[in-house]
Design a protein around this motif. Sequence first.
Motif, PDB file in Angstrom:
ATOM      1  N   ALA A 137       0.833  -1.198   0.000  1.00  0.00           N
ATOM      2  CA  ALA A 137       0.000   0.000   0.000  1.00  0.00           C
ATOM      3  C   ALA A 137       0.874   1.256   0.000  1.00  0.00           C
ATOM      4  O   ALA A 137       0.597   2.223  -0.724  1.00  0.00           O
ATOM      5  CB  ALA A 137      -0.921  -0.004   1.211  1.00  0.00           C
ATOM      6  N   ILE A 138       1.936   1.247   0.807  1.00  0.00           N
ATOM      7  CA  ILE A 138       2.840   2.408   0.858  1.00  0.00           C
ATOM      8  C   ILE A 138       3.529   2.607  -0.489  1.00  0.00           C
ATOM      9  O   ILE A 138       3.659   3.729  -0.981  1.00  0.00           O
ATOM     10  CB  ILE A 138       3.868   2.227   1.989  1.00  0.00           C
ATOM     11  N   GLN A 139       3.940   1.521  -1.114  1.00  0.00           N
ATOM     12  CA  GLN A 139       4.603   1.626  -2.417  1.00  0.00           C
ATOM     13  C   GLN A 139       3.647   2.153  -3.488  1.00  0.00           C
ATOM     14  O   GLN A 139       4.025   2.969  -4.332  1.00  0.00           O
ATOM     15  CB  GLN A 139       5.157   0.262  -2.819  1.00  0.00           C
ATOM     16  N   LYS A 140       2.391   1.676  -3.445  1.00  0.00           N
ATOM     17  CA  LYS A 140       1.424   2.112  -4.460  1.00  0.00           C
ATOM     18  C   LYS A 140       1.131   3.604  -4.371  1.00  0.00           C
ATOM     19  O   LYS A 140       0.890   4.244  -5.393  1.00  0.00           O
ATOM     20  CB  LYS A 140       0.132   1.312  -4.314  1.00  0.00           C
ATOM     21  N   ILE A 141       1.142   4.166  -3.172  1.00  0.00           N
ATOM     22  CA  ILE A 141       0.872   5.592  -3.046  1.00  0.00           C
ATOM     23  C   ILE A 141       2.130   6.416  -3.248  1.00  0.00           C
ATOM     24  O   ILE A 141       2.075   7.559  -3.709  1.00  0.00           O
ATOM     25  CB  ILE A 141       0.231   5.898  -1.667  1.00  0.00           C
ATOM     26  N   ALA A 142       3.302   5.852  -2.934  1.00  0.00           N
ATOM     27  CA  ALA A 142       4.551   6.612  -3.014  1.00  0.00           C
ATOM     28  C   ALA A 142       4.974   6.878  -4.455  1.00  0.00           C
ATOM     29  O   ALA A 142       5.491   7.954  -4.765  1.00  0.00           O
ATOM     30  CB  ALA A 142       5.667   5.886  -2.263  1.00  0.00           C
ATOM     31  N   VAL A 143       4.748   5.914  -5.341  1.00  0.00           N
ATOM     32  CA  VAL A 143       5.225   6.075  -6.723  1.00  0.00           C
ATOM     33  C   VAL A 143       4.561   7.257  -7.429  1.00  0.00           C
ATOM     34  O   VAL A 143       5.242   8.149  -7.944  1.00  0.00           O
ATOM     35  CB  VAL A 143       5.031   4.763  -7.512  1.00  0.00           C
ATOM     36  N   PRO A 144       3.211   7.343  -7.488  1.00  0.00           N
ATOM     37  CA  PRO A 144       2.603   8.510  -8.161  1.00  0.00           C
ATOM     38  C   PRO A 144       2.866   9.821  -7.434  1.00  0.00           C
ATOM     39  O   PRO A 144       3.016  10.864  -8.067  1.00  0.00           O
ATOM     40  CB  PRO A 144       1.110   8.168  -8.188  1.00  0.00           C
ATOM     41  N   GLU A 145       2.894   9.780  -6.097  1.00  0.00           N
ATOM     42  CA  GLU A 145       3.159  11.006  -5.349  1.00  0.00           C
ATOM     43  C   GLU A 145       4.567  11.519  -5.621  1.00  0.00           C
ATOM     44  O   GLU A 145       4.787  12.726  -5.749  1.00  0.00           O
ATOM     45  CB  GLU A 145       2.964  10.759  -3.847  1.00  0.00           C
ATOM     46  N   ALA A 146       5.538  10.611  -5.685  1.00  0.00           N
ATOM     47  CA  ALA A 146       6.916  11.018  -5.967  1.00  0.00           C
ATOM     48  C   ALA A 146       7.031  11.638  -7.349  1.00  0.00           C
ATOM     49  O   ALA A 146       7.724  12.640  -7.559  1.00  0.00           O
ATOM     50  CB  ALA A 146       7.850   9.817  -5.837  1.00  0.00           C
TER      51      ALA A 146
END
Length: 565
Positions: A137-146
């Motif tokens: 879940a953290i990875q899925k949100i971090a990629v587009p946010e980054a």
Amino acid sequence: MHFEVFVRKVAGGPWTLDRATESRAAAIEIAEGLMAAGRVAAVRVSKEVFDEETREFNSVVILKLGQAEVVAKARPQVEAQPLCVTPQDLYTLHARERIGRLLEGWLERNNATPFELLHRPDLVEKLEASGVDLQHAIQKIAVPEAHARAMSVHELIRVFQALVERAIERLLKDHRRGALPNLDKEGFARAADRLATDAERGYLLGAGVAASIAAAASWADKVERLLDLADAAPAKGQGRPLALSTLQQPLAEILEAKPGITDVLGKGQDLGASLAAMTRLVAYDAVQKLMAIEPSVSRVMPELSPLAVRLAGWLSGEIFQDTRAAIGRRILRELKGPRRLCPGEAAREIDILRALAMSLTAAAGKLMPLEEVQDAFAARSKMLVTGDFVEAYLGQGKSAHQEVEALVWLAENVIGAANKRLAAGWLKAVVQSLRFEKEMTGADETPGVRLAQLAALHRAAGRCGLATADSQPVQEKLGELGGRIESHARLAASVAQAKAPLVHRLTLLLKLAAGEAAPLGPAANRARVEALKLFRLDATRAELAEQPEQMRQVRDLIEQAGLAA
């Protein structure tokens, strides 16, 4: 060797050759003159040297003036700051919605909502122990946010991990020190009144609510427990708005999710029946009034369970607006989606869609904006005029007359100019077909019956909402067929010369002329001529004068037929 002058009339436009010369000085002078006069946006001078070996020109730009390219506006940079920076940020509506999407599978497996996850220590420990679900879940949100914030993915992952760890530690610490209320012991009203002035009132009371519904065996049971808490909320004071706003959060999340709303309204329904039940749930009063006056709505609206009726009572007020809006969003989302409302029952699908349109339009404003309702039904209407749906709708074994009736009904129940045009195309194809013509002109029914059928179709085609350019060819064809039937049977002349009372003959002719017993067109025109002849007779006027009631009926028909002076 020679020199070429190219110009651009507008920035970003194509280069065009203005002139060529063998003088370098002349080429430069021409370019500077064009720029000085303001006739072009950019100009360039190139030296062209012919190569004898390759037989090609080698080009070198020696001068470039003006704005050759369109300067793209710099995109505004998003602040390099994550959406959530403190544990409290995770409890906002938008944060909970995103958590629900990121952990959808895990939440469904554990029969929990994002609200419960954020307020129940046992769920937090279970998620933390799983490891994989939380990390994904953290990875899925971090990629587009980054990507949006021009940050490193690994850097943002570390930021979110630290935030999650702080939120978990906060909840577990409050649980260990007994700061979270126990509603079963203290009571909901007393806890709400006590926490009304606390800085963390929403978080603390939410933890109590989450613990109170944790033992529920199903989604319906959770809803029932939430409604029990709503009944037990403080009757007045600062505690009441706190209590009801806290209950609204898990209630909205349960009802917006497919498993939750299905458990409350009942399983085994197709999408159409499910949407009808949801519409009745969120617009109960409006739908009840509509069902009382509109039988077509009453036929398709399913009965609600006692729990759903109880919930509808709470949703009809001003308290649970967010919950009502959540269900409304789900209804519109499904209407815009690709799933059929009633697979295998095209006619029923139109009936349900019509009932939904009337119900949601009646409840628009209080439930959702009217524009959004219209957009959703326009999107759904697009599916009703596709070849696959129309073929399934018409089915097999229908007569051409029945097909025309069905297509008129389809055209009446779709919205949107483009969808109306497509529906009109299907209607025109059948009305102008040889099959329909043979069926209407050579059927076993009497000419009067066939003319009445064409008249009904003529009126229906005019009032189903088609543009004039689309309905006119249909009505003209129906009028033409009516004229042929009447001409072959000489119906108007036969009625005029029949051995029947004058008033009776005049009434029949006027009905033909007014479009009631024959379609407007040649048949109606001939009936109008015969009616005028009959009306001018002294015997007819005398008979009408002796029958005032017949006189009023004849007067109305004369106005409908356009014969009034």
